[in-house]
Design an enzyme around this catalytic site. Structure first.
Site, PDB file in Angstrom:
ATOM      1  N   ALA A   1       0.857  -1.188   0.000  1.00 48.35           N
ATOM      2  CA  ALA A   1       0.000   0.000   0.000  1.00 48.35           C
ATOM      3  C   ALA A   1       0.891   1.235   0.000  1.00 48.35           C
ATOM      4  CB  ALA A   1      -0.910  -0.002   1.218  1.00 48.35           C
ATOM      5  N   MET A   2       0.819   2.031  -1.067  1.00 48.00           N
ATOM      6  CA  MET A   2       1.691   3.194  -1.221  1.00 48.00           C
ATOM      7  C   MET A   2       0.844   4.469  -1.276  1.00 48.00           C
ATOM      8  SD  MET A   2       4.440   1.715  -3.996  1.00 48.00           S
ATOM      9  CE  MET A   2       5.521   3.158  -3.800  1.00 48.00           C
ATOM     10  N   SER A   3       0.959   5.274  -0.221  1.00 47.54           N
ATOM     11  CA  SER A   3       0.175   6.509  -0.145  1.00 47.54           C
ATOM     12  C   SER A   3       0.828   7.657  -0.890  1.00 47.54           C
ATOM     13  CB  SER A   3       0.000   6.907   1.319  1.00 47.54           C
ATOM     14  OG  SER A   3       1.254   7.285   1.882  1.00 47.54           O
TER      15      SER A   3
ATOM     16  N   ILE B   1       6.624   9.290   2.494  1.00 46.59           N
ATOM     17  CA  ILE B   1       7.948   8.722   2.658  1.00 46.59           C
ATOM     18  C   ILE B   1       7.908   7.344   3.314  1.00 46.59           C
ATOM     19  CG2 ILE B   1       8.336   9.895   4.871  1.00 46.59           C
ATOM     20  CD1 ILE B   1      11.295  10.172   4.047  1.00 46.59           C
ATOM     21  N   ASP B   2       6.989   7.122   4.257  1.00 45.50           N
ATOM     22  CA  ASP B   2       6.993   5.859   4.998  1.00 45.50           C
ATOM     23  C   ASP B   2       6.634   4.674   4.103  1.00 45.50           C
ATOM     24  OD1 ASP B   2       7.668   7.202   7.341  1.00 45.50           O
ATOM     25  OD2 ASP B   2       5.574   7.545   7.877  1.00 45.50           O
TER      26      ASP B   2
ATOM     27  N   MET C   1      -4.467   3.697  -3.058  1.00 49.91           N
ATOM     28  CA  MET C   1      -5.918   3.648  -2.952  1.00 49.91           C
ATOM     29  C   MET C   1      -6.517   5.048  -3.027  1.00 49.91           C
ATOM     30  SD  MET C   1      -6.369   0.721  -0.017  1.00 49.91           S
ATOM     31  CE  MET C   1      -4.987   1.303   0.982  1.00 49.91           C
TER      32      MET C   1
ATOM     33  N   CYS D   1     -10.678   2.631   9.106  1.00 47.96           N
ATOM     34  CA  CYS D   1     -10.056   2.543   7.785  1.00 47.96           C
ATOM     35  C   CYS D   1      -9.068   1.389   7.727  1.00 47.96           C
ATOM     36  CB  CYS D   1      -9.360   3.847   7.443  1.00 47.96           C
ATOM     37  SG  CYS D   1      -8.619   3.877   5.797  1.00 47.96           S
TER      38      CYS D   1
ATOM     39  N   GLY E   1       3.296   0.931   5.465  1.00 52.41           N
ATOM     40  CA  GLY E   1       4.363   1.704   6.088  1.00 52.41           C
ATOM     41  C   GLY E   1       4.086   2.078   7.526  1.00 52.41           C
TER      42      GLY E   1
ATOM     43  N   CYS F   1      -8.067  12.428   6.564  1.00 51.73           N
ATOM     44  CA  CYS F   1      -7.823  12.534   5.117  1.00 51.73           C
ATOM     45  C   CYS F   1      -9.013  13.086   4.360  1.00 51.73           C
ATOM     46  CB  CYS F   1      -7.412  11.184   4.548  1.00 51.73           C
ATOM     47  SG  CYS F   1      -8.686   9.911   4.628  1.00 51.73           S
TER      48      CYS F   1
END
Length: 378
Positions: free
Chosen positions: A10-12, A15-16, A36, A106, A130, A203
């Site tokens: 899962a890549m937002s 950096i994390d 997502m 979430c 992350g 968010c």
């Protein structure tokens, strides 16, 4: 052929999660990146520029990392799922007079359930995020424990993740500090990530105006609830308020009333549209009931145990004796705790290990001599 198998990360765009993907790639996993799309900020009526994990910039940042390392990246539109699981819950909890925790909801229903369904379709054995936390297997249980970086630790928001989901989860950052993550990004030339500011807002409410968000989501709400009474702890009417859904336990600022002393919201009464105000000491409780449990370290808690119990994300925790009754836990704090809010998550720790967690249903004051729950106040 990859060294460790195929993993969905899962890549937002932050950096994390980006460094988590880089680490797994370097370890020899066949990484598949996925960002997502959970929320269309334009539809929320907010006034600020779109930021955070749903923005076009964040999606592009995640894709740039994937392209630079040569692994695939997908965008997953789960706005409908997110709306059902998180937005409706968030709004509904305020309508019920409780304080929601959308990050836990979430994580439980979106970041894990939705990711694992996509992982199966993409032939990925594992998923990764992350988060700053750790998972280990012990005595047939998958146990969440605190991350090495005590300030960034996110174990509190992961209590709701099921055993089945934890068994397929990797958390690469759990043993690292934020400072080290920044060093790793710098060493690999990802300076845009290093210099990128981090968002700590909800968010889907990037302007932090949750009152305005709820008003826009629930037609006619403002008119229905406006004009209820502020009361003091003795029941005396102090003035009028904007409506019980627009206040939270422990709130001090934005009350719109001056009493000559620092006043806090100590109780919210949905049925009568009343909001009780008191002094700081009036927020103190030493017992609570927690429901909708999800246990991590043990399958059940058959006898009372001693824990450190957190009632909010940045809470340091308070020693408490807890015991399970069906799908509820009763907690007896050894010292008074301020601002226990129904609707928030309570998480129980043994050392660094998450015993489990649940949603706060009620808080109590107890009889100091007998230890029996005496006054139900929320």
């Amino acid at each position: 052929m990859s060294k460790h198998g195929r993993i969905l990360v899962a890549m937002s765009g932050g950096i994390d999660s980006s460094v988590a993907a880089v680490m797994l790639h370097e370890e020899g996993y066949e990484v598949v990146g996925m960002t997502m799309k959970t929320w269309d900020y334009a539809s929320s009526g907010g006034t600020k520029k779109e930021t955070g994990c749903c923005s076009l910039d964040s999606i592009n940042d995640a894709r740039n990392v994937a392209v630079s390392l040569g692994f695939p990246h997908y965008i997953l539109d789960i706005r409908n799922e997110f709306g059902d699981a998180v937005i409706d819950y968030f709004t509904g909890e305020y309508i019920e007079g409780r304080t929601p925790n959308p990050c836990v909801m979430c994580n439980t229903h979106i970041k894990w359930d939705a990711l694992l369904r996509r992982a199966d379709k993409l032939d990925c054995e594992f998923i990764a995020t992350g988060h700053y936390a750790n998972i280990r297997e012990e005595n047939g249980r998958h146990i969440i424990s605190k991350g090495a970086d005590t300030w960034k630790d996110q174990s509190y928001v992961l209590w709701g993740v099921s055993q089945e989901s934890l068994a397929r989860t990797k958390l690469p950052l759990g043993h690292l500090t934020k400072a080290r993550i920044r060093e790793m990004a710098t060493e690999r030339g990802f300076m845009d990530l290093v210099n990128k500011s981090e968002s700590y807002e909800i968010c889907f409410v990037p302007d932090n105006d949750y009152r305005g968000f709820i008003k826009r989501r629930v037609e006619g709400l403002e008119e229905r609830v406006k004009g209820g009474n502020f009361l003091d702890t003795d029941g005396k009417i102090l003035g009028k308020h904007e409506g019980y859904p627009f206040y939270t336990i422990g709130q001090r600022k934005g009350l719109g009333i001056a009493l000559g002393y620092p006043a806090f919201v100590t109780e919210i009464r949905k049925e009568t549209n009343e909001v009780v105000l008191g002094r700081d000491k009036d927020l103190e409780r030493d017992g609570m009931v927690v429901g909708q449990l999800n246990l991590s370290k043990y399958a059940s808690i058959d006898n009372p145990i001693e824990t450190i119990t957190k009632v909010r994300y940045k809470d340091a925790g308070t020693p408490a004796t807890i015991w399970q009754e069906g799908n509820k836990i009763k907690a007896h704090f050894h010292d008074a705790v301020s601002g226990i809010a129904p609707g928030q998550a309570a998480v129980f720790y043994e050392g660094d290990d998450v015993v489990g967690g649940g949603w706060i249903m009620k808080s109590f004051k107890q009889d100091a001599t007998s230890g029996i729950f005496m006054a139900e106040v929320n």
